[in-house]
Design a protein around this motif. Structure first.
Motif, PDB file in Angstrom:
ATOM      1  N   LYS A  57       0.838  -1.198   0.000  1.00 58.32           N
ATOM      2  CA  LYS A  57       0.000   0.000   0.000  1.00 58.32           C
ATOM      3  C   LYS A  57       0.869   1.241   0.000  1.00 58.32           C
ATOM      4  O   LYS A  57       1.978   1.232   0.518  1.00 58.32           O
ATOM      5  CB  LYS A  57      -0.875   0.046   1.251  1.00 58.32           C
ATOM      6  N   LEU A  58       0.330   2.299  -0.577  1.00 56.94           N
ATOM      7  CA  LEU A  58       0.955   3.609  -0.417  1.00 56.94           C
ATOM      8  C   LEU A  58       0.512   4.102   0.946  1.00 56.94           C
ATOM      9  O   LEU A  58      -0.683   4.165   1.236  1.00 56.94           O
ATOM     10  CB  LEU A  58       0.492   4.562  -1.519  1.00 56.94           C
TER      11      LEU A  58
ATOM     12  N   LEU B  87       6.163   4.883 -11.956  1.00 58.45           N
ATOM     13  CA  LEU B  87       7.130   3.804 -11.776  1.00 58.45           C
ATOM     14  C   LEU B  87       7.702   3.825 -10.367  1.00 58.45           C
ATOM     15  O   LEU B  87       7.966   4.878  -9.811  1.00 58.45           O
ATOM     16  CB  LEU B  87       8.270   3.958 -12.783  1.00 58.45           C
ATOM     17  N   ASN B  88       7.859   2.638  -9.804  1.00 52.48           N
ATOM     18  CA  ASN B  88       8.583   2.520  -8.538  1.00 52.48           C
ATOM     19  C   ASN B  88       9.752   1.575  -8.762  1.00 52.48           C
ATOM     20  O   ASN B  88       9.818   0.865  -9.754  1.00 52.48           O
ATOM     21  CB  ASN B  88       7.673   2.083  -7.387  1.00 52.48           C
ATOM     22  N   PHE B  89      10.678   1.574  -7.867  1.00 52.33           N
ATOM     23  CA  PHE B  89      11.862   0.742  -8.023  1.00 52.33           C
ATOM     24  C   PHE B  89      11.851  -0.408  -7.016  1.00 52.33           C
ATOM     25  O   PHE B  89      12.883  -0.839  -6.531  1.00 52.33           O
ATOM     26  CB  PHE B  89      13.118   1.607  -7.880  1.00 52.33           C
ATOM     27  N   LEU B  90      10.655  -0.882  -6.746  1.00 55.20           N
ATOM     28  CA  LEU B  90      10.467  -2.009  -5.839  1.00 55.20           C
ATOM     29  C   LEU B  90      10.170  -3.252  -6.670  1.00 55.20           C
ATOM     30  O   LEU B  90      10.049  -3.185  -7.887  1.00 55.20           O
ATOM     31  CB  LEU B  90       9.318  -1.716  -4.875  1.00 55.20           C
ATOM     32  N   ILE B  91      10.001  -4.361  -6.011  1.00 54.14           N
ATOM     33  CA  ILE B  91       9.717  -5.594  -6.749  1.00 54.14           C
ATOM     34  C   ILE B  91       8.219  -5.909  -6.788  1.00 54.14           C
ATOM     35  O   ILE B  91       7.826  -6.929  -7.330  1.00 54.14           O
ATOM     36  CB  ILE B  91      10.489  -6.784  -6.149  1.00 54.14           C
ATOM     37  N   VAL B  92       7.400  -5.030  -6.220  1.00 58.58           N
ATOM     38  CA  VAL B  92       5.952  -5.256  -6.189  1.00 58.58           C
ATOM     39  C   VAL B  92       5.208  -3.984  -6.572  1.00 58.58           C
ATOM     40  O   VAL B  92       5.689  -2.882  -6.344  1.00 58.58           O
ATOM     41  CB  VAL B  92       5.475  -5.701  -4.776  1.00 58.58           C
ATOM     42  N   PRO B  93       4.028  -4.133  -7.172  1.00 52.23           N
ATOM     43  CA  PRO B  93       3.188  -2.950  -7.370  1.00 52.23           C
ATOM     44  C   PRO B  93       2.530  -2.556  -6.050  1.00 52.23           C
ATOM     45  O   PRO B  93       2.291  -3.398  -5.187  1.00 52.23           O
ATOM     46  CB  PRO B  93       2.142  -3.424  -8.392  1.00 52.23           C
ATOM     47  N   ARG B  94       2.243  -1.250  -5.896  1.00 56.24           N
ATOM     48  CA  ARG B  94       1.595  -0.773  -4.671  1.00 56.24           C
ATOM     49  C   ARG B  94       0.333  -0.010  -5.044  1.00 56.24           C
ATOM     50  O   ARG B  94       0.244   0.570  -6.123  1.00 56.24           O
ATOM     51  CB  ARG B  94       2.524   0.128  -3.882  1.00 56.24           C
ATOM     52  N   LEU B  95      -0.617   0.018  -4.124  1.00 57.95           N
ATOM     53  CA  LEU B  95      -1.926   0.617  -4.373  1.00 57.95           C
ATOM     54  C   LEU B  95      -2.244   1.684  -3.348  1.00 57.95           C
ATOM     55  O   LEU B  95      -1.994   1.514  -2.150  1.00 57.95           O
ATOM     56  CB  LEU B  95      -3.014  -0.471  -4.306  1.00 57.95           C
ATOM     57  N   GLY B  96      -2.821   2.783  -3.822  1.00 62.33           N
ATOM     58  CA  GLY B  96      -3.377   3.818  -2.972  1.00 62.33           C
ATOM     59  C   GLY B  96      -4.775   4.135  -3.477  1.00 62.33           C
ATOM     60  O   GLY B  96      -5.024   4.108  -4.680  1.00 62.33           O
ATOM     61  N   ILE B  97      -5.693   4.413  -2.584  1.00 67.30           N
ATOM     62  CA  ILE B  97      -7.076   4.700  -2.959  1.00 67.30           C
ATOM     63  C   ILE B  97      -7.444   6.063  -2.403  1.00 67.30           C
ATOM     64  O   ILE B  97      -7.235   6.332  -1.225  1.00 67.30           O
ATOM     65  CB  ILE B  97      -8.037   3.630  -2.411  1.00 67.30           C
TER      66      ILE B  97
ATOM     67  N   ASP C 117       3.486   2.294  -8.762  1.00 67.29           N
ATOM     68  CA  ASP C 117       2.594   2.774  -7.710  1.00 67.29           C
ATOM     69  C   ASP C 117       1.312   3.226  -8.390  1.00 67.29           C
ATOM     70  O   ASP C 117       1.360   3.994  -9.350  1.00 67.29           O
ATOM     71  CB  ASP C 117       3.217   3.947  -6.959  1.00 67.29           C
ATOM     72  N   PHE C 118       0.183   2.767  -7.923  1.00 71.95           N
ATOM     73  CA  PHE C 118      -1.112   3.100  -8.501  1.00 71.95           C
ATOM     74  C   PHE C 118      -1.941   3.852  -7.470  1.00 71.95           C
ATOM     75  O   PHE C 118      -1.982   3.476  -6.302  1.00 71.95           O
ATOM     76  CB  PHE C 118      -1.879   1.832  -8.903  1.00 71.95           C
ATOM     77  N   VAL C 119      -2.624   4.896  -7.937  1.00 72.99           N
ATOM     78  CA  VAL C 119      -3.584   5.600  -7.093  1.00 72.99           C
ATOM     79  C   VAL C 119      -4.905   5.623  -7.851  1.00 72.99           C
ATOM     80  O   VAL C 119      -4.978   6.083  -8.996  1.00 72.99           O
ATOM     81  CB  VAL C 119      -3.133   7.040  -6.765  1.00 72.99           C
TER      82      VAL C 119
END
Length: 106
Positions: A2-3, A31-41, A76-78
């Motif tokens: 999560k963000l 883009l993030n430089f992590l190994i997983v996508p992250r979500l923010g709502i 990172d997705f919002v």
């Protein structure tokens, strides 16, 4: 996955790499430089006044993200929603969200 803080949200809003909108649901991605996508709502109380509707929408967003996270690009997705989303049934909302995530597949 999560963000968590406002800096992470601002980073996505300030320089979005990609922006997709379908039926008053917008997904900003960066883009993030992590190994997983992250979500923010982001669901404004001003847009959707009833808390149970905000919770229902968040639950559906999280569930569709969870189901497709292994196929998503590491970003990172919002997710931002407008008030018209409140009137959508769960099935239709689920289909729209899956379509939005599909646009971010690798």
């Amino acid at each position: 996955m999560k963000l968590l803080n406002s800096f992470q949200f601002k980073n996505v809003f300030r320089k979005p790499f990609y922006r997709v909108e379908i039926s008053k649901i917008t997904v900003f991605s960066c883009l993030n430089f992590l190994i997983v996508p992250r979500l923010g709502i982001s669901i404004a109380r001003k847009q959707i006044k009833l808390s149970h509707e905000r919770i229902r929408i968040k639950r559906l967003v999280r569930e569709t993200f969870r189901m497709s996270q292994h196929k998503l690009v590491k970003m990172d997705f919002v997710v931002v929603v407008k008030k018209e989303v409140m009137f959508l049934k769960n099935d239709l909302l689920n289909k729209i969200l899956r379509n939005l995530w599909y646009r971010h597949y690798q």
